[in-house]
Design a protein around this motif. Structure first.
Motif, PDB file in Angstrom:
ATOM      1  N   ARG A 291       0.831  -1.197   0.000  1.00 24.06           N
ATOM      2  CA  ARG A 291       0.000   0.000   0.000  1.00 24.06           C
ATOM      3  C   ARG A 291       0.876   1.261   0.000  1.00 24.06           C
ATOM      4  O   ARG A 291       0.618   2.217  -0.734  1.00 24.06           O
ATOM      5  CB  ARG A 291      -0.916  -0.020   1.215  1.00 24.06           C
ATOM      6  CG  ARG A 291      -1.997   1.015   1.145  1.00 24.06           C
ATOM      7  CD  ARG A 291      -2.852   1.012   2.380  1.00 24.06           C
ATOM      8  NE  ARG A 291      -3.669   2.209   2.366  1.00 24.06           N
ATOM      9  CZ  ARG A 291      -4.828   2.287   1.736  1.00 24.06           C
ATOM     10  NH1 ARG A 291      -5.313   1.251   1.112  1.00 24.06           N
ATOM     11  NH2 ARG A 291      -5.509   3.416   1.736  1.00 24.06           N
ATOM     12  N   VAL A 295       1.264   4.439  -2.598  1.00 23.67           N
ATOM     13  CA  VAL A 295       1.278   5.882  -2.291  1.00 23.67           C
ATOM     14  C   VAL A 295       2.488   6.536  -2.938  1.00 23.67           C
ATOM     15  O   VAL A 295       2.386   7.587  -3.581  1.00 23.67           O
ATOM     16  CB  VAL A 295       1.324   6.108  -0.762  1.00 23.67           C
ATOM     17  CG1 VAL A 295       1.443   7.589  -0.458  1.00 23.67           C
ATOM     18  CG2 VAL A 295       0.088   5.524  -0.113  1.00 23.67           C
ATOM     19  N   MET A 297       4.186   5.582  -5.477  1.00 23.97           N
ATOM     20  CA  MET A 297       4.045   5.653  -6.937  1.00 23.97           C
ATOM     21  C   MET A 297       3.017   6.704  -7.331  1.00 23.97           C
ATOM     22  O   MET A 297       3.162   7.379  -8.341  1.00 23.97           O
ATOM     23  CB  MET A 297       3.687   4.271  -7.497  1.00 23.97           C
ATOM     24  CG  MET A 297       4.878   3.342  -7.485  1.00 23.97           C
ATOM     25  SD  MET A 297       4.630   1.834  -8.440  1.00 23.97           S
ATOM     26  CE  MET A 297       3.672   0.891  -7.309  1.00 23.97           C
ATOM     27  N   ALA A 298       1.968   6.844  -6.504  1.00 24.48           N
ATOM     28  CA  ALA A 298       0.960   7.876  -6.786  1.00 24.48           C
ATOM     29  C   ALA A 298       1.616   9.251  -6.721  1.00 24.48           C
ATOM     30  O   ALA A 298       1.352  10.127  -7.538  1.00 24.48           O
ATOM     31  CB  ALA A 298      -0.175   7.777  -5.782  1.00 24.48           C
ATOM     32  N   LYS A 302       9.026   6.427  -9.616  1.00 21.78           N
ATOM     33  CA  LYS A 302       9.011   5.554 -10.785  1.00 21.78           C
ATOM     34  C   LYS A 302       9.292   4.111 -10.363  1.00 21.78           C
ATOM     35  O   LYS A 302      10.068   3.885  -9.432  1.00 21.78           O
ATOM     36  CB  LYS A 302      10.082   5.998 -11.775  1.00 21.78           C
ATOM     37  CG  LYS A 302       9.661   7.242 -12.503  1.00 21.78           C
ATOM     38  CD  LYS A 302      10.710   7.648 -13.493  1.00 21.78           C
ATOM     39  CE  LYS A 302      10.374   9.036 -13.994  1.00 21.78           C
ATOM     40  NZ  LYS A 302      11.531   9.754 -14.440  1.00 21.78           N
ATOM     41  N   PRO A 303       8.710   3.147 -11.102  1.00 22.30           N
ATOM     42  CA  PRO A 303       8.907   1.745 -10.735  1.00 22.30           C
ATOM     43  C   PRO A 303      10.377   1.382 -10.576  1.00 22.30           C
ATOM     44  O   PRO A 303      10.749   0.638  -9.679  1.00 22.30           O
ATOM     45  CB  PRO A 303       8.276   0.985 -11.896  1.00 22.30           C
ATOM     46  CG  PRO A 303       7.254   1.904 -12.435  1.00 22.30           C
ATOM     47  CD  PRO A 303       7.788   3.295 -12.226  1.00 22.30           C
ATOM     48  N   ARG A 394       0.729  -1.963  -9.828  1.00 20.15           N
ATOM     49  CA  ARG A 394       0.077  -0.764 -10.381  1.00 20.15           C
ATOM     50  C   ARG A 394      -0.390   0.047  -9.178  1.00 20.15           C
ATOM     51  O   ARG A 394      -0.951  -0.509  -8.224  1.00 20.15           O
ATOM     52  CB  ARG A 394      -1.117  -1.194 -11.229  1.00 20.15           C
ATOM     53  CG  ARG A 394      -0.701  -1.948 -12.490  1.00 20.15           C
ATOM     54  CD  ARG A 394      -0.635  -1.001 -13.679  1.00 20.15           C
ATOM     55  NE  ARG A 394      -1.938  -0.428 -13.943  1.00 20.15           N
ATOM     56  CZ  ARG A 394      -2.938  -1.117 -14.500  1.00 20.15           C
ATOM     57  NH1 ARG A 394      -2.775  -2.373 -14.830  1.00 20.15           N
ATOM     58  NH2 ARG A 394      -4.097  -0.545 -14.705  1.00 20.15           N
ATOM     59  N   PRO A 395      -0.158   1.367  -9.201  1.00 19.83           N
ATOM     60  CA  PRO A 395      -0.479   2.172  -8.032  1.00 19.83           C
ATOM     61  C   PRO A 395      -1.894   1.912  -7.503  1.00 19.83           C
ATOM     62  O   PRO A 395      -2.094   1.741  -6.316  1.00 19.83           O
ATOM     63  CB  PRO A 395      -0.349   3.607  -8.531  1.00 19.83           C
ATOM     64  CG  PRO A 395       0.391   3.551  -9.798  1.00 19.83           C
ATOM     65  CD  PRO A 395       0.372   2.151 -10.304  1.00 19.83           C
ATOM     66  N   VAL A 396      -2.840   1.847  -8.422  1.00 24.11           N
ATOM     67  CA  VAL A 396      -4.230   1.746  -7.989  1.00 24.11           C
ATOM     68  C   VAL A 396      -4.482   0.392  -7.302  1.00 24.11           C
ATOM     69  O   VAL A 396      -5.231   0.302  -6.334  1.00 24.11           O
ATOM     70  CB  VAL A 396      -5.187   1.984  -9.172  1.00 24.11           C
ATOM     71  CG1 VAL A 396      -5.119   0.861 -10.189  1.00 24.11           C
ATOM     72  CG2 VAL A 396      -6.610   2.169  -8.675  1.00 24.11           C
ATOM     73  N   LEU A 399      -2.839   0.607  -3.825  1.00 25.07           N
ATOM     74  CA  LEU A 399      -3.586   1.472  -2.912  1.00 25.07           C
ATOM     75  C   LEU A 399      -4.835   0.778  -2.389  1.00 25.07           C
ATOM     76  O   LEU A 399      -5.350   1.116  -1.330  1.00 25.07           O
ATOM     77  CB  LEU A 399      -3.997   2.763  -3.631  1.00 25.07           C
ATOM     78  CG  LEU A 399      -2.891   3.795  -3.769  1.00 25.07           C
ATOM     79  CD1 LEU A 399      -3.293   4.882  -4.746  1.00 25.07           C
ATOM     80  CD2 LEU A 399      -2.574   4.401  -2.414  1.00 25.07           C
ATOM     81  N   ARG A 400      -5.333  -0.179  -3.166  1.00 31.31           N
ATOM     82  CA  ARG A 400      -6.577  -0.851  -2.778  1.00 31.31           C
ATOM     83  C   ARG A 400      -6.344  -1.850  -1.640  1.00 31.31           C
ATOM     84  O   ARG A 400      -7.273  -2.289  -0.996  1.00 31.31           O
ATOM     85  CB  ARG A 400      -7.140  -1.564  -4.009  1.00 31.31           C
ATOM     86  CG  ARG A 400      -8.646  -1.459  -4.086  1.00 31.31           C
ATOM     87  CD  ARG A 400      -9.138  -2.060  -5.369  1.00 31.31           C
ATOM     88  NE  ARG A 400      -9.069  -1.134  -6.484  1.00 31.31           N
ATOM     89  CZ  ARG A 400      -8.787  -1.487  -7.721  1.00 31.31           C
ATOM     90  NH1 ARG A 400      -8.498  -2.728  -8.013  1.00 31.31           N
ATOM     91  NH2 ARG A 400      -8.781  -0.591  -8.691  1.00 31.31           N
TER      92      ARG A 400
END
Lengths: 403, 229
Positions: A291, A295, A297-298, A302-303, A394-396, A399-400
């Motif tokens: 998580r 954050v 990455m949001a 960068k990866p 993937r950021p999203v 975050l989930r």
């Protein structure tokens, strides 16, 4: 980023400490085990050189073991003195090697007869220290023979008994004479197919003037056998060949090198287990931060930086583990090099073979570079998978994840 | 001029064979300097819409343009860069980095931007003072209250001087009073700094504070009202 990776390492102190202990123990074990292998090999090498090969050997270029009466070296005493005058040469002993037969009334055995001069040999080999029971002959004594224990058993003779020694003389006749068994020789590298007697007696038996098959030399500490070889080659006639023990017995050198590399390979398998443990710890460290990675990455990390950060954590862990392991190793090393490790309890055979049973740690460049390289390699490999997993997030999705 | 342009935006989540539409053909614009709330019950598509506008998620169909850049055409690395230089995020659960202090958390995006250490420290401190946390620079997140953590998150979102701040339910984990204080803080920053805010909420009191309210239901816009501030 360096600070962040460093602090991440200490999020879960107990877990990191466990990983550190694993890396430290792995590194320490690797170094110490290698030191043991090397120490053992150095010991073996010293024993072989002392008991069998000498540091250098001088022979006629055309000499062949299969034709032991041809191309012998004349005037052995002059040659020996010439060698002894060469800087770097500590001791020299001429040996005459002939095929022969040793027999009693009931038994007989084919042997290589080694003719030596005891007072010369005492300085070159460890034979004088490895006669048991019985004793190594003194200067001036004659008509004695030293037999390996196995041969003595086979011939059913004891110290003090008489045996007949036969050999083919230079003129093709067979000569035989009585000798008394002075002792049993238990030197490393000497197998049951060898019997040792006075060189004059052997020359006499073979109808030879003073002759030797080879001059065996020991070098002084601080000079390498190859340095001394160059000096000797300049002094001695071209018909003579000087070879170091490695050149004379290249397979010994190969065995020694292979044993070292084999040791490292074997250890890398052990390290794999350590690496899997570290991988598990690093992976747990990463998995519980998905998580947070989301954050970061949001925000714009960068990866590839994320990957770098996780790898950096593994690098820190490995380096710290190595430092800790080095301290541990140092402690063990100091004790070990002071007291040695006595293998007599584990291997009676060593003593039987006349090997030194106390092994001291030894290290070389391959050991240092190899141990460091392997631990770093496995440490980074262990970090690679968690780092890759983190950077694929993937950021999203990250975050989930709800903690 | 529109800072955010959303055209026929659709996002469908697939789990096995089941398709769940989260956003369905949404079109709207947000102008520079607006203070806009995305309102609606949970499951109405607010978070998904914010994620799509922030380039955190990829739409199934439609287009998002922020500050003239078509987000659909950017790679993951380019998106990361775009967010770093143009956007600020505030999340429902604060999402501070727990091993860093308040000051370091706010410095983090500046670090990624390559700002020098001294400048980073100055700007982070200034941002924390703006949200009233000048006294708590060296506290770690777990040493701060929920409201304080969320203010750190606001400072972190603003420190890079982004053109747009996206806030996903920023008051949801706070009590009413703290939540309202946070919204008024955001409103003040919007007014003083001219930063555009787009935030999602289902709290009626927070909705009242917004200058414009876009209401969503089942992934579609059902109402879009502007108010005089």
């Amino acid at each position: 980023m360096f600070k962040l990776a460093w602090r991440n390492l200490w999020r879960n102190r107990r877990r990191t400490a466990l990983a550190l202990v694993m890396v430290a123990a792995g590194f320490s074990f690797l170094v110490l085990y290698y030191a043991f292998i090397l120490g053992y090999l150095v010991n073996l090498q010293n024993n072989l050189v002392e008991a069998f090969t000498g540091d250098l050997q001088v022979q006629h270029r055309e000499y062949l073991e299969l034709k032991p009466l041809e191309h012998l070296l004349a005037r052995p005493e002059t040659l020996r003195l010439q060698a002894l005058e060469t800087p770097g040469v500590r001791a020299a002993s001429g040996r005459l090697l002939l095929q022969g037969l040793v027999s009693t009334a009931d038994f007989w055995q084919n042997l290589v007869l080694v003719g030596i001069v005891p007072e010369e040999e005492r300085e070159v080999s460890s034979w004088a220290r490895h006669v048991r029971p019985g004793r190594f002959p003194e200067k001036g004594e004659r008509r004695w023979i030293l037999l390996p224990p196995k041969t003595a058993r086979r011939l059913k003779v004891r110290v003090g008994d008489r045996v007949v020694v036969m050999t083919q003389a230079r003129d093709g006749t067979i000569e035989a004479r009585n000798f008394h068994v002075a002792g049993l020789l238990r030197a490393a590298g000497l197998d049951q197919g060898v019997a040792v007697l006075h060189r004059r007696d052997l020359e006499h038996l073979a109808h030879l003037p003073p002759r030797i098959s080879a001059l065996y030399l020991r070098t002084r500490p601080g000079v390498t056998p190859s340095e001394v070889r160059q000096r000797l080659e300049q002094r001695l006639p071209d018909s003579l060949q000087v070879r170091t023990w490695q050149e004379r017995y290249p397979y010994f050198q190969k065995i020694l090198t292979l044993s070292r590399i084999g040791g490292l390979l074997y250890l890398s398998i052990l390290l794999l287990a350590v690496a899997l443990g570290v991988l598990n710890i690093l992976y747990m460290n990463v998995a519980e931060r998905y998580r947070e990675f989301g954050v970061m990455m949001a925000i714009g990390l960068k990866p590839r930086y994320l990957r770098g950060m996780v790898l950096l954590e593994s690098l820190y862990l490995t380096t710290l583990g190595i430092l800790l392991g080095a301290l541990l190793t140092l402690g063990v090393w100091l004790l070990w090099s002071r007291y040695g490790l006595n293998l007599a309890a584990f291997s009676q055979g060593m003593e039987f073979l006349g090997l030194e049973t106390r092994v001291y740690p030894a290290m070389d460049a391959l050991g240092v570079v190899g141990s460091l390289g392997l631990v770093y390699l496995f440490g980074l490999l262990a970090g690679l998978y968690p780092a890759w997993r983190a950077s694929r997030l993937r950021p999203v999705e990250a975050l989930r994840i709800v903690r | 001029m529109a800072l955010v342009e959303v055209r026929n935006l659709t996002k469908v989540y697939r789990v096995g064979r089941v398709e769940t539409p989260a956003v369905q053909g949404v079109t709207f614009e947000v102008r520079e300097g607006e203070f806009t709330a995305l309102a609606g019950p949970s499951g109405s598509g607010k978070t998904t819409l914010l994620n799509l506008i922030g380039g955190l998620d990829i739409p199934t169909a439609g287009e998002v343009t922020v500050a003239g850049v078509h987000l659909n055409r950017l790679s993951l690395n380019q998106l990361a860069d775009f967010r770093l230089w143009n956007l600020g995020f505030v999340f429902q659960t604060y999402n501070l980095i727990e091993v860093l202090t308040a000051l370091e958390n706010v410095e983090f995006p500046l670090l990624l931007q390559g700002v020098s250490a001294r400048e980073r420290r100055r700007r982070a401190q200034e941002a924390l003072e703006q949200v009233g946390l000048g006294e708590f620079l060296h506290r770690r997140p777990q040493e701060l209250s929920g409201g304080q953590q969320q203010r750190v998150a606001v400072a972190r979102a603003l420190v890079t001087r982004p053109r747009l701040v996206l806030a996903d339910e920023p008051t949801a984990n706070l009590d009413t009073e703290t939540g309202l204080r946070l919204i008024h803080l955001m409103e003040r920053l919007n007014r003083d700094l001219g930063v555009t805010f787009l935030f999602s909420t289902h709290d009626p009191k927070v909705i009242e504070a917004a200058h414009r309210v876009i209401r969503l239901r089942d992934g579609r816009i059902v109402e879009d009202t502007a108010r005089s501030s």
